[in-house]
Write a protein that holds these residues in place. Structure first.
Motif, PDB file in Angstrom:
ATOM      1  N   PHE A  13      11.262 -56.636   1.116  1.00 48.16           N
ATOM      2  CA  PHE A  13      10.507 -55.459   1.565  1.00 48.16           C
ATOM      3  C   PHE A  13      11.298 -54.256   1.090  1.00 48.16           C
ATOM      4  O   PHE A  13      12.287 -53.885   1.726  1.00 48.16           O
ATOM      5  CB  PHE A  13      10.394 -55.420   3.089  1.00 48.16           C
ATOM      6  CG  PHE A  13       9.610 -56.562   3.688  1.00 48.16           C
ATOM      7  CD1 PHE A  13       8.222 -56.605   3.580  1.00 48.16           C
ATOM      8  CD2 PHE A  13      10.252 -57.574   4.387  1.00 48.16           C
ATOM      9  CE1 PHE A  13       7.498 -57.645   4.142  1.00 48.16           C
ATOM     10  CE2 PHE A  13       9.523 -58.608   4.959  1.00 48.16           C
ATOM     11  CZ  PHE A  13       8.147 -58.645   4.840  1.00 48.16           C
ATOM     12  N   ALA A  18      14.264 -60.163   3.089  1.00 54.09           N
ATOM     13  CA  ALA A  18      13.955 -60.880   4.336  1.00 54.09           C
ATOM     14  C   ALA A  18      14.106 -62.388   4.157  1.00 54.09           C
ATOM     15  O   ALA A  18      14.498 -63.103   5.077  1.00 54.09           O
ATOM     16  CB  ALA A  18      12.539 -60.535   4.797  1.00 54.09           C
ATOM     17  N   ASN A  38      17.423 -62.524  15.707  1.00 56.34           N
ATOM     18  CA  ASN A  38      16.406 -61.517  15.404  1.00 56.34           C
ATOM     19  C   ASN A  38      16.591 -60.975  14.002  1.00 56.34           C
ATOM     20  O   ASN A  38      17.708 -60.664  13.602  1.00 56.34           O
ATOM     21  CB  ASN A  38      16.559 -60.338  16.377  1.00 56.34           C
ATOM     22  CG  ASN A  38      15.425 -60.324  17.365  1.00 56.34           C
ATOM     23  OD1 ASN A  38      14.351 -60.883  17.099  1.00 56.34           O
ATOM     24  ND2 ASN A  38      15.651 -59.694  18.494  1.00 56.34           N
ATOM     25  N   ALA A  40      16.170 -62.594  11.233  1.00 54.44           N
ATOM     26  CA  ALA A  40      16.665 -63.603  10.289  1.00 54.44           C
ATOM     27  C   ALA A  40      15.636 -63.951   9.215  1.00 54.44           C
ATOM     28  O   ALA A  40      15.968 -64.566   8.207  1.00 54.44           O
ATOM     29  CB  ALA A  40      17.074 -64.871  11.045  1.00 54.44           C
ATOM     30  N   GLY A  41      14.358 -63.594   9.466  1.00 54.09           N
ATOM     31  CA  GLY A  41      13.321 -63.883   8.469  1.00 54.09           C
ATOM     32  C   GLY A  41      12.331 -64.959   8.915  1.00 54.09           C
ATOM     33  O   GLY A  41      11.504 -65.413   8.119  1.00 54.09           O
ATOM     34  N   SER A  43       9.646 -64.950  11.081  1.00 53.14           N
ATOM     35  CA  SER A  43       8.221 -64.587  11.012  1.00 53.14           C
ATOM     36  C   SER A  43       7.791 -64.389   9.563  1.00 53.14           C
ATOM     37  O   SER A  43       6.681 -64.765   9.182  1.00 53.14           O
ATOM     38  CB  SER A  43       7.944 -63.314  11.814  1.00 53.14           C
ATOM     39  OG  SER A  43       8.097 -63.564  13.197  1.00 53.14           O
TER      40      SER A  43
HETATM   41  N1  LIG Z   1       6.263 -55.741   6.961  1.00 52.21           N
HETATM   42  C1  LIG Z   1       7.567 -55.464   6.854  1.00 52.21           C
HETATM   43  N2  LIG Z   1       7.993 -54.362   6.209  1.00 52.21           N
HETATM   44  C2  LIG Z   1       9.310 -54.101   6.062  1.00 52.21           C
HETATM   45  N3  LIG Z   1      10.280 -54.880   6.560  1.00 52.21           N
HETATM   46  C3  LIG Z   1       9.933 -55.984   7.220  1.00 52.21           C
HETATM   47  C4  LIG Z   1       8.558 -56.344   7.408  1.00 52.21           C
HETATM   48  N4  LIG Z   1       8.514 -57.522   8.099  1.00 52.21           N
HETATM   49  C5  LIG Z   1       9.778 -57.858   8.348  1.00 52.21           C
HETATM   50  N5  LIG Z   1      10.645 -56.955   7.816  1.00 52.21           N
HETATM   51  C6  LIG Z   1      12.117 -57.034   7.840  1.00 52.21           C
HETATM   52  O1  LIG Z   1      12.472 -58.299   7.338  1.00 52.21           O
HETATM   53  C7  LIG Z   1      13.543 -58.858   8.098  1.00 52.21           C
HETATM   54  C8  LIG Z   1      13.090 -60.172   8.711  1.00 52.21           C
HETATM   55  O2  LIG Z   1      12.107 -59.917   9.710  1.00 52.21           O
HETATM   56  P1  LIG Z   1      11.350 -61.066  10.493  1.00 52.21           P
HETATM   57  O3  LIG Z   1      10.848 -62.071   9.529  1.00 52.21           O
HETATM   58  O4  LIG Z   1      10.355 -60.415  11.374  1.00 52.21           O
HETATM   59  O5  LIG Z   1      12.528 -61.709  11.349  1.00 52.21           O
HETATM   60  P2  LIG Z   1      12.493 -62.667  12.645  1.00 52.21           P
HETATM   61  O6  LIG Z   1      11.082 -63.138  12.835  1.00 52.21           O
HETATM   62  O7  LIG Z   1      13.451 -63.766  12.319  1.00 52.21           O
HETATM   63  O8  LIG Z   1      12.977 -61.834  13.788  1.00 52.21           O
HETATM   64  C9  LIG Z   1      13.920 -57.807   9.130  1.00 52.21           C
HETATM   65  O9  LIG Z   1      14.975 -57.032   8.588  1.00 52.21           O
HETATM   66  C10 LIG Z   1      12.662 -56.993   9.261  1.00 52.21           C
HETATM   67  O10 LIG Z   1      12.963 -55.674   9.658  1.00 52.21           O
END
Ligand SMILES: Nc1ncnc2c1ncn2[C@@H]1O[C@H](COP(=O)(O)OP(=O)(O)O)[C@@H](O)[C@H]1O
Ligand SMILES: [Mg+2]
Length: 248
Positions: A13, A18, A38, A40-41, A43
């Motif tokens: 991103f 991510a 939190n 970690a990637g 989602s």
């Molecule tokens: N749509 C997005 N735009 C920008 N950054 C994102 C987006 N989705 C996730 N991130 C970033 O990617 C990284 C992983 O996020 P995420 O997959 O949500 O982690 P988790 O689910 O393990 O908490 C984080 O640094 C988050 O801020």
């Protein structure tokens, strides 16, 4: 052959990486937990597997077929179902209406089909069966907005099941739940048929160790460890970055 495979997945991103280089294979019928701190990637991985986000690089395969460039609804038609970390329901509609929409959607039926009485009844019966299975039959006529939080989450799983998936991707199914609601959800997920392959992103370690056959640990978008629950629990790097932190 593995049911679901991620091969060298990367997702950036802007300047944020991510997912760095995620490779994993999930066997048919396996229940795989994805854990990690939190950010970690986790989602992002689910979103890329489901087709809700395109990867920057890497491949996704379902039953040996590459699906990396297929949109989410085509993946759903091939048997890849999902839930979201946040509520994805129509709050003003009833439990029954939400579920019926999901059943109709899977059958590719719009309003037209309501003119066909037999199909209408078939959809109604399937909707009732799903609500029975998730323990929401008595709540069928309530607006979703009036349900307890745990019931809303159970309904989200019901809607994912309405697509008759062979792989179900669950993003934090117990997030925000009370201990009693969590126990209900664990019982429910645990009772799903064994042929259903599951990838469960989960932060609650009791839930993970109850449900998972294998665990993948993500850390800064990389696979830090993978193995049977006992192996992962005993892994010192995992203890340092993750399990240790949650005990503190
Ligand atoms: N749509 C997005 N735009 C920008 N950054 C994102 C987006 N989705 C996730 N991130 C970033 O990617 C990284 C992983 O996020 P995420 O997959 O949500 O982690 P988790 O689910 O393990 O908490 C984080 O640094 C988050 O801020
Ligand atoms: Mg998440």
């Amino acid at each position: 052959m593995s049911r679901l495979k991620a091969d060298g997945l990367r997702k950036h991103f802007g300047g944020i990486a991510a997912l760095v280089n995620v490779t994993l294979e999930v066997e048919p019928g396996e229940r795989r937990a994805i854990i990690g701190p939190n950010g970690a990637g986790k989602s992002t991985l689910l979103n890329v597997l489901a087709g809700d986000l395109p990867p920057t690089a890497g491949r996704v395969c379902l039953d040996g077929r590459e699906i990396t460039r297929l949109p989410a609804h085509d993946r759903a038609n091939l048997g890849l179902g999902r839930t979201f970390q946040r509520n994805n329901l129509f709050a003003g509609l009833s439990v029954f209406a939400n579920t019926r929409l999901a059943v109709q959607h899977r059958q590719g039926l719009g309003r037209e089909m309501l003119r066909d009485v037999r199909r209408f009844h078939a959809v109604t019966r399937e909707t009732e069966a799903i609500l029975e299975q998730v323990g929401l039959a008595e709540q069928r006529d309530r607006a979703v907005s009036t349900l307890a939080y745990g019931q809303q989450r159970a309904l989200e799983v019901a809607l994912a099941l309405a697509s008759k998936p062979k792989v179900l991707l669950l993003d934090e199914p117990t997030a925000g739940m009370s201990p009693a609601e969590t126990a209900e959800m664990v019982k429910f997920i645990g009772a799903l048929p064994r042929w259903l392959t599951m990838l469960i992103v989960e932060h609650d370690m009791d839930v993970v160790f109850t449900l998972a056959d294998r665990i993948t640990v993500l850390h800064f978008g990389e696979v830090l460890a993978e193995g049977a629950p006992e192996e992962v629990r005993a892994n010192t790097r995992v203890q340092e970055v993750y399990l240790g932190a949650s005990r503190a």
